[in-house]
Write an enzyme that holds these catalytic residues in place. Structure first.
Site, PDB file in Angstrom:
ATOM      1  N   TYR A 181      62.707  44.963  46.753  1.00  0.00           N
ATOM      2  CA  TYR A 181      61.598  44.794  47.708  1.00  0.00           C
ATOM      3  C   TYR A 181      60.259  45.261  47.126  1.00  0.00           C
ATOM      4  O   TYR A 181      59.292  44.486  47.094  1.00  0.00           O
ATOM      5  CB  TYR A 181      61.946  45.504  49.022  1.00  0.00           C
ATOM      6  CG  TYR A 181      60.885  45.348  50.091  1.00  0.00           C
ATOM      7  CD1 TYR A 181      60.643  44.114  50.691  1.00  0.00           C
ATOM      8  CD2 TYR A 181      60.129  46.438  50.510  1.00  0.00           C
ATOM      9  CE1 TYR A 181      59.658  43.964  51.667  1.00  0.00           C
ATOM     10  CE2 TYR A 181      59.152  46.296  51.483  1.00  0.00           C
ATOM     11  CZ  TYR A 181      58.922  45.064  52.069  1.00  0.00           C
ATOM     12  OH  TYR A 181      57.955  44.920  53.030  1.00  0.00           O
ATOM     13  N   LYS A 236      56.900  42.987  46.159  1.00  0.00           N
ATOM     14  CA  LYS A 236      55.560  43.229  46.703  1.00  0.00           C
ATOM     15  C   LYS A 236      54.557  43.576  45.591  1.00  0.00           C
ATOM     16  O   LYS A 236      53.364  43.306  45.727  1.00  0.00           O
ATOM     17  CB  LYS A 236      55.613  44.329  47.775  1.00  0.00           C
ATOM     18  CG  LYS A 236      56.402  43.909  49.031  1.00  0.00           C
ATOM     19  CD  LYS A 236      55.794  42.681  49.701  1.00  0.00           C
ATOM     20  CE  LYS A 236      56.477  42.329  51.018  1.00  0.00           C
ATOM     21  NZ  LYS A 236      55.845  41.175  51.698  1.00  0.00           N
ATOM     22  N   ASN A 283      52.796  35.605  55.018  1.00  0.00           N
ATOM     23  CA  ASN A 283      53.283  36.847  55.628  1.00  0.00           C
ATOM     24  C   ASN A 283      54.807  36.949  55.692  1.00  0.00           C
ATOM     25  O   ASN A 283      55.340  38.049  55.757  1.00  0.00           O
ATOM     26  CB  ASN A 283      52.690  36.954  57.042  1.00  0.00           C
ATOM     27  CG  ASN A 283      53.329  38.048  57.847  1.00  0.00           C
ATOM     28  OD1 ASN A 283      53.099  39.226  57.618  1.00  0.00           O
ATOM     29  ND2 ASN A 283      54.198  37.667  58.803  1.00  0.00           N
TER      30      ASN A 283
HETATM   31  P1  NAD Z   1      59.820  40.788  60.900  1.00  0.00           P
HETATM   32  O1  NAD Z   1      61.221  40.830  60.410  1.00  0.00           O
HETATM   33  O2  NAD Z   1      59.497  41.202  62.281  1.00  0.00           O
HETATM   34  O3  NAD Z   1      59.219  39.308  60.671  1.00  0.00           O
HETATM   35  C1  NAD Z   1      59.468  38.603  59.485  1.00  0.00           C
HETATM   36  C2  NAD Z   1      58.941  37.191  59.622  1.00  0.00           C
HETATM   37  O4  NAD Z   1      59.335  36.472  58.448  1.00  0.00           O
HETATM   38  C3  NAD Z   1      59.537  36.446  60.816  1.00  0.00           C
HETATM   39  O5  NAD Z   1      58.530  35.661  61.437  1.00  0.00           O
HETATM   40  C4  NAD Z   1      60.585  35.523  60.187  1.00  0.00           C
HETATM   41  O6  NAD Z   1      60.705  34.288  60.861  1.00  0.00           O
HETATM   42  C5  NAD Z   1      60.020  35.291  58.797  1.00  0.00           C
HETATM   43  N1  NAD Z   1      61.123  35.017  57.894  1.00  0.00           N
HETATM   44  C6  NAD Z   1      62.139  35.866  57.542  1.00  0.00           C
HETATM   45  N2  NAD Z   1      62.996  35.217  56.721  1.00  0.00           N
HETATM   46  C7  NAD Z   1      62.509  33.960  56.554  1.00  0.00           C
HETATM   47  C8  NAD Z   1      62.944  32.813  55.825  1.00  0.00           C
HETATM   48  N3  NAD Z   1      64.047  32.840  55.077  1.00  0.00           N
HETATM   49  N4  NAD Z   1      62.199  31.681  55.896  1.00  0.00           N
HETATM   50  C9  NAD Z   1      61.073  31.645  56.621  1.00  0.00           C
HETATM   51  N5  NAD Z   1      60.598  32.687  57.329  1.00  0.00           N
HETATM   52  C10 NAD Z   1      61.317  33.819  57.292  1.00  0.00           C
HETATM   53  O7  NAD Z   1      59.012  41.627  59.836  1.00  0.00           O
HETATM   54  P2  NAD Z   1      57.533  42.239  59.802  1.00  0.00           P
HETATM   55  O8  NAD Z   1      57.692  43.687  59.743  1.00  0.00           O
HETATM   56  O9  NAD Z   1      56.637  41.629  60.806  1.00  0.00           O
HETATM   57  O10 NAD Z   1      57.142  41.758  58.332  1.00  0.00           O
HETATM   58  C11 NAD Z   1      56.089  40.868  58.068  1.00  0.00           C
HETATM   59  C12 NAD Z   1      55.605  41.124  56.665  1.00  0.00           C
HETATM   60  O11 NAD Z   1      55.128  42.465  56.594  1.00  0.00           O
HETATM   61  C13 NAD Z   1      56.689  41.000  55.593  1.00  0.00           C
HETATM   62  O12 NAD Z   1      56.143  40.361  54.446  1.00  0.00           O
HETATM   63  C14 NAD Z   1      57.032  42.443  55.275  1.00  0.00           C
HETATM   64  O13 NAD Z   1      57.534  42.593  53.975  1.00  0.00           O
HETATM   65  C15 NAD Z   1      55.690  43.105  55.465  1.00  0.00           C
HETATM   66  N6  NAD Z   1      55.732  44.550  55.701  1.00  0.00           N
HETATM   67  C16 NAD Z   1      56.325  45.084  56.797  1.00  0.00           C
HETATM   68  C17 NAD Z   1      56.325  46.465  56.992  1.00  0.00           C
HETATM   69  C18 NAD Z   1      56.970  47.113  58.194  1.00  0.00           C
HETATM   70  O14 NAD Z   1      57.113  48.347  58.190  1.00  0.00           O
HETATM   71  N7  NAD Z   1      57.337  46.374  59.222  1.00  0.00           N
HETATM   72  C19 NAD Z   1      55.726  47.295  56.042  1.00  0.00           C
HETATM   73  C20 NAD Z   1      55.122  46.718  54.925  1.00  0.00           C
HETATM   74  C21 NAD Z   1      55.123  45.348  54.767  1.00  0.00           C
END
Ligand code: NAD
Length: 251
Positions: free
Chosen positions: A159, A163, A94
């Protein structure tokens, strides 16, 4: 209330310290799994564990911080988890970062950075865990994709590219690992209320939510629910799927 969907399961969740990953960890714990969450630093991983333990001291949750994108570091951490629990039933890939620079400002370093975490770390974690899943008779891998993997986005091309690669890995690994009873799926969230979107300017949030037929952003728990379903035996015949959780967004 059902509380045993993941009874006796050991789960590893990368990016489990906040946002969608944190909600996945919490739901898995509520359903009786034992969870190891990965954070980018040991400190943030410990903080997330403390927060979860303050909600329920009986939950078995541990925080670790391997260097994602470094196979050796990931393999060492997975080895420690196997030593402790003897198996890993669920791997959630994730952790992810996004960037929105236009192509004209996009640096090679920024592109490599996105690919390293969103794609290579997924490959590394899967490569480290899959042999144990095979030898124990099966397992389940769930990857976090994004709606932009399907539609692209008007800036920040790295990005959606990363994905789309997640989707490619999901489909291919589902086909390759099915014979080992390992299911591989992805969840493609739409705009979800986490730190990743908290940094967006108001006008951009308004622009992004306007074309969502359900008329709002998704909540992290609404996305995490699908990770629970896919990890459970309720999804025993689902593999190779990319499930959108985006309020029917049409970009
Ligand atoms: P967030 O920024 O709240 O959390 C990101 C997580 O990734 C955190 O736990 C962080 O510790 C970890 N992380 C970031 N950089 C890192 C690194 N270099 N090494 C290890 N861990 C690392 O983001 P989120 O929105 O919860 O995103 C989670 C997933 O969902 C991601 O893959 C993101 O691409 C995907 N996503 C998010 C959204 C959105 O709108 N929030 C939409 C589509 C997909």
């Amino acid at each position: 209330m059902i509380t045993d969907l993941l009874k006796n399961k050991i789960a590893v969740v990368t990016g489990g310290t906040r946002g969608i990953g944190f909600e996945i960890v919490k739901l898995y714990l509520q359903q009786s799994a034992k969870v190891v969450l990965f954070g980018s630093h040991q400190e943030s991983a410990n903080k997330a564990v403390d927060l979860l333990k303050s909600e329920n001291p009986d939950w078995e949750v541990t925080g670790m911080a391997p260097e994602l994108g470094n196979l050796q570091s990931v393999e060492q951490t997975i080895g420690e988890i196997i030593e402790k629990y003897g198996r890993i039933d669920i791997l959630v890939n994730n952790a992810g970062v996004s960037a929105r620079e236009s192509l004209y400002d996009y640096t090679e370093e920024a592109f490599d950075n996105i690919m390293n975490l969103n794609v290579k770390a997924l490959f590394d974690c899967t490569k480290a865990v899959a042999p144990f899943m095979r030898d124990q008779g099966g397992g389940c891998i769930i990857n976090t994709s994004s709606m932009v993997s399907l539609y692209g986005q008007p800036s920040g091309c790295g990005y959606p590219a990363s994905k789309s690669a997640v989707n490619g890995l999901t489909k291919s690994l589902a086909r390759e690992l099915g014979k080992d009873n390992i299911r591989v799926n992805a969840v493609a969230p739409g705009v979800t209320r986490t730190d990743m979107v908290a940094n967006l300017p108001e006008d951009m949030v308004a622009r992004v939510t306007a074309p969502i037929p359900l008329g709002r952003m998704g909540e992290p728990t609404e996305v995490a629910n699908v990770f629970l379903f896919l990890a459970s035996d309720l999804a025993s015949y689902i593999s190779g799927a990319i499930i959108s959780v985006d309020g029917a967004t049409l970009v």
